[in-house]
Scaffold this motif. Structure first.
Motif, PDB file in Angstrom:
ATOM      1  N   ALA A  77      44.879  47.918  59.926  1.00  0.00           N
ATOM      2  CA  ALA A  77      45.401  49.269  60.594  1.00  0.00           C
ATOM      3  C   ALA A  77      44.916  48.888  62.207  1.00  0.00           C
ATOM      4  O   ALA A  77      45.761  49.355  63.162  1.00  0.00           O
ATOM      5  N   ARG A  78      43.734  48.619  62.648  1.00  0.00           N
ATOM      6  CA  ARG A  78      43.269  48.305  63.780  1.00  0.00           C
ATOM      7  C   ARG A  78      43.351  47.022  64.596  1.00  0.00           C
ATOM      8  O   ARG A  78      43.373  47.189  65.796  1.00  0.00           O
ATOM      9  N   ASN A  79      43.512  45.969  63.813  1.00  0.00           N
ATOM     10  CA  ASN A  79      43.750  44.747  64.257  1.00  0.00           C
ATOM     11  C   ASN A  79      44.448  43.931  63.411  1.00  0.00           C
ATOM     12  O   ASN A  79      44.234  42.985  62.832  1.00  0.00           O
ATOM     13  N   PRO A  80      45.961  44.003  63.511  1.00  0.00           N
ATOM     14  CA  PRO A  80      46.759  43.250  62.464  1.00  0.00           C
ATOM     15  C   PRO A  80      46.795  42.060  62.692  1.00  0.00           C
ATOM     16  O   PRO A  80      47.307  41.111  61.861  1.00  0.00           O
ATOM     17  N   GLN A  81      46.278  41.596  63.859  1.00  0.00           N
ATOM     18  CA  GLN A  81      46.330  39.782  64.165  1.00  0.00           C
ATOM     19  C   GLN A  81      45.362  39.135  63.830  1.00  0.00           C
ATOM     20  O   GLN A  81      45.289  37.949  63.217  1.00  0.00           O
ATOM     21  N   LEU A  82      44.174  39.877  63.425  1.00  0.00           N
ATOM     22  CA  LEU A  82      42.857  39.446  62.922  1.00  0.00           C
ATOM     23  C   LEU A  82      43.233  38.893  61.760  1.00  0.00           C
ATOM     24  O   LEU A  82      43.817  39.237  60.579  1.00  0.00           O
ATOM     25  N   ILE A  83      42.740  37.535  61.279  1.00  0.00           N
ATOM     26  CA  ILE A  83      42.940  36.626  60.293  1.00  0.00           C
ATOM     27  C   ILE A  83      42.206  37.019  59.032  1.00  0.00           C
ATOM     28  O   ILE A  83      40.848  37.146  59.219  1.00  0.00           O
ATOM     29  N   ILE A  84      42.408  37.633  58.043  1.00  0.00           N
ATOM     30  CA  ILE A  84      41.814  38.214  57.032  1.00  0.00           C
ATOM     31  C   ILE A  84      41.625  36.851  55.726  1.00  0.00           C
ATOM     32  O   ILE A  84      42.363  36.520  55.277  1.00  0.00           O
ATOM     33  N   ASN A  85      40.317  36.844  55.448  1.00  0.00           N
ATOM     34  CA  ASN A  85      39.954  35.524  54.380  1.00  0.00           C
ATOM     35  C   ASN A  85      39.158  36.376  53.338  1.00  0.00           C
ATOM     36  O   ASN A  85      38.072  36.774  53.604  1.00  0.00           O
ATOM     37  N   LEU A  86      39.886  36.457  52.299  1.00  0.00           N
ATOM     38  CA  LEU A  86      38.926  37.259  51.184  1.00  0.00           C
ATOM     39  C   LEU A  86      38.143  36.252  50.143  1.00  0.00           C
ATOM     40  O   LEU A  86      38.914  35.143  50.027  1.00  0.00           O
ATOM     41  N   THR A  87      37.113  36.592  49.645  1.00  0.00           N
ATOM     42  CA  THR A  87      36.345  35.556  48.580  1.00  0.00           C
ATOM     43  C   THR A  87      37.141  35.660  47.413  1.00  0.00           C
ATOM     44  O   THR A  87      37.689  36.767  46.905  1.00  0.00           O
ATOM     45  N   THR A  88      37.122  34.639  46.824  1.00  0.00           N
ATOM     46  CA  THR A  88      37.295  34.658  45.120  1.00  0.00           C
ATOM     47  C   THR A  88      36.321  34.000  44.349  1.00  0.00           C
ATOM     48  O   THR A  88      36.266  33.623  43.260  1.00  0.00           O
ATOM     49  N   GLY A  89      34.962  33.770  45.088  1.00  0.00           N
ATOM     50  CA  GLY A  89      34.128  33.044  44.436  1.00  0.00           C
ATOM     51  C   GLY A  89      33.224  33.985  43.458  1.00  0.00           C
ATOM     52  O   GLY A  89      32.796  33.056  42.314  1.00  0.00           O
ATOM     53  N   PRO A  90      33.124  35.160  43.240  1.00  0.00           N
ATOM     54  CA  PRO A  90      32.353  35.990  42.285  1.00  0.00           C
ATOM     55  C   PRO A  90      33.188  35.812  41.003  1.00  0.00           C
ATOM     56  O   PRO A  90      34.435  35.573  40.987  1.00  0.00           O
ATOM     57  N   GLY A  91      32.595  35.484  39.937  1.00  0.00           N
ATOM     58  CA  GLY A  91      33.177  35.588  38.635  1.00  0.00           C
ATOM     59  C   GLY A  91      33.264  34.122  37.807  1.00  0.00           C
ATOM     60  O   GLY A  91      33.330  33.815  36.888  1.00  0.00           O
ATOM     61  N   GLY A  92      32.363  33.300  38.504  1.00  0.00           N
ATOM     62  CA  GLY A  92      31.967  31.836  38.245  1.00  0.00           C
ATOM     63  C   GLY A  92      30.801  31.427  37.817  1.00  0.00           C
ATOM     64  O   GLY A  92      30.496  30.305  37.389  1.00  0.00           O
ATOM     65  N   ARG A  93      29.625  32.282  37.577  1.00  0.00           N
ATOM     66  CA  ARG A  93      28.305  32.098  37.490  1.00  0.00           C
ATOM     67  C   ARG A  93      28.105  32.491  36.051  1.00  0.00           C
ATOM     68  O   ARG A  93      28.353  33.327  35.560  1.00  0.00           O
ATOM     69  N   PHE A  94      27.295  31.283  35.352  1.00  0.00           N
ATOM     70  CA  PHE A  94      26.865  31.097  33.894  1.00  0.00           C
ATOM     71  C   PHE A  94      25.401  31.333  33.924  1.00  0.00           C
ATOM     72  O   PHE A  94      24.688  30.308  34.298  1.00  0.00           O
ATOM     73  N   VAL A  95      24.527  32.257  33.108  1.00  0.00           N
ATOM     74  CA  VAL A  95      23.374  31.815  32.904  1.00  0.00           C
ATOM     75  C   VAL A  95      22.924  31.732  31.449  1.00  0.00           C
ATOM     76  O   VAL A  95      23.356  32.737  30.490  1.00  0.00           O
ATOM     77  N   PRO A  96      22.463  30.823  30.788  1.00  0.00           N
ATOM     78  CA  PRO A  96      22.398  30.562  29.587  1.00  0.00           C
ATOM     79  C   PRO A  96      21.173  31.273  29.010  1.00  0.00           C
ATOM     80  O   PRO A  96      20.134  31.469  29.704  1.00  0.00           O
ATOM     81  N   SER A  97      21.226  31.707  27.679  1.00  0.00           N
ATOM     82  CA  SER A  97      20.262  32.572  27.029  1.00  0.00           C
ATOM     83  C   SER A  97      19.291  31.377  26.653  1.00  0.00           C
ATOM     84  O   SER A  97      19.511  30.325  26.339  1.00  0.00           O
ATOM     85  N   ASP A  98      18.072  32.051  26.676  1.00  0.00           N
ATOM     86  CA  ASP A  98      16.934  31.018  26.545  1.00  0.00           C
ATOM     87  C   ASP A  98      16.905  30.705  25.040  1.00  0.00           C
ATOM     88  O   ASP A  98      16.559  29.568  24.634  1.00  0.00           O
ATOM     89  N   ALA A  99      17.357  31.802  24.032  1.00  0.00           N
ATOM     90  CA  ALA A  99      17.273  31.480  22.548  1.00  0.00           C
ATOM     91  C   ALA A  99      18.329  30.574  22.239  1.00  0.00           C
ATOM     92  O   ALA A  99      18.287  29.642  21.046  1.00  0.00           O
ATOM     93  N   ASP A 100      19.674  30.730  22.782  1.00  0.00           N
ATOM     94  CA  ASP A 100      20.691  30.015  22.372  1.00  0.00           C
ATOM     95  C   ASP A 100      21.673  29.893  23.540  1.00  0.00           C
ATOM     96  O   ASP A 100      22.309  30.643  24.106  1.00  0.00           O
TER      97      ASP A 100
END
Length: 304
Positions: A77-100
């Motif tokens: 709305a205030r700076n329509p020429q500014l280039i917007i770059n959105l992340t898509t990084g979240p959603g790719g992290r895996f933490v394995p359970s210690d037991a399995d």
């Protein structure tokens, strides 16, 4: 050997996913704060703003569509020429359970690829990141398989966004070559070397030159350094023929022991570094032309 470009663009990474509010009181959290910080960075010389969103109540990273929508609307709305770059990084992290280890432990964010790019389909930004890394990250694992990357790329292409390919190690550049060769991605590629993540590219002049020389000859790149090497990497990237990025996603200090009070202050310093080395800074219209992005018409939708 590539010479420094006659004109480069600055990307400002405004808030990110990993910087914690307790590390600095100047981190933008709410949609209004993120948008205001992005707009101030543009006034200081950034042509591109790289945006994440956060839960306004907790300050923790978020993927809520309403938060993305509000930030993007405020900026456009205030700076329509500014280039917007959105992340898509979240959603790719895996933490394995210690037991399995095949079961996910707390901290896992792994989700369907299409869910990670829902906001891209909805908001149609100029640019969005696309991570190619499958790697150890600290004590956890980030997973971006070639099949899942291709699924995300389809949504990005359909939205008319240009993918900024984030490269964390040399194998990612080999995958980039495959994606360009099979038409998943269209060249010339826009890339970034993410340096300083444990077990990935480490920041040095040799790393920047090595990674640069693996790219297609027509690819654009930005070398990104985290923490204390952020501003050193501005100089390295420019001198190697690349563009530059700074922001509170990447570092919190402006000088040794001095917290950056704003993203704008970080952009101002990056601009001084480039100009002192003989470079010129592109404005958003010039950066759009450099990247083959369409000119954005003024968005009639206003934000109260």
């Amino acid at each position: 050997m590539r010479a420094p470009l006659s004109k480069i663009f600055i990307t400002c990474a405004v808030t990110g996913n990993l910087t914690r509010p307790e590390q600095t009181p100047h981190l933008p959290i709410t949609p209004d704060q993120i948008a205001e910080s992005a707009l101030a960075a543009a006034e200081a010389g950034a042509a591109i703003v790289h945006l994440h969103v956060r839960d306004p109540k907790t300050g923790r990273p978020s993927m809520e569509l309403d938060l993305y929508s509000e930030v993007v609307a405020r900026v456009r709305a205030r700076n329509p020429q500014l280039i917007i770059n959105l992340t898509t990084g979240p959603g790719g992290r895996f933490v394995p359970s210690d037991a399995d280890p095949k079961l996910a432990a707390p901290g896992t964010t792994l989700m369907a690829p299409e869910r990670r790019v829902e906001h891209i389909a909805l908001l149609k930004p100029d640019i969005c990141t696309l991570d190619l890394n499958t790697m150890n990250s600290g004590g956890e694992v980030v997973i971006n398989t070639p099949a899942n990357v291709r699924r995300m790329a389809r949504v990005i292409n359909d939205a008319g966004a240009k993918a900024e390919i984030e490269l964390f190690d040399s194998g990612d550049i080999a995958l980039l070559g495959d994606l360009l060769n099979d038409g998943t991605l269209k060249g010339p590629a826009l890339t970034s070397f993410v340096m300083g993540v444990r077990y990935g590219f480490q920041p040095s002049p040799e790393t920047v030159l090595y990674a640069r020389n693996l790219l297609p000859s027509d690819a654009a790149f930005t070398a990104i350094g985290f923490g204390r090497v952020s501003f050193q990497t501005v100089a390295l990237s420019y001198l190697a023929g690349g563009h530059v990025r700074v922001g509170l996603e990447d570092a919190i200090y402006l000088d040794h022991g001095v917290l950056a009070r704003s993203n704008a202050a970080m952009v101002e310093k990056a601009r001084r570094i480039v100009e002192d080395l003989g470079g010129q800074i592109a404005n958003p219209r010039e950066a759009r032309a450099m990247l083959g992005l369409s000119k954005r018409a003024v968005d009639a939708k206003r934000v109260a």
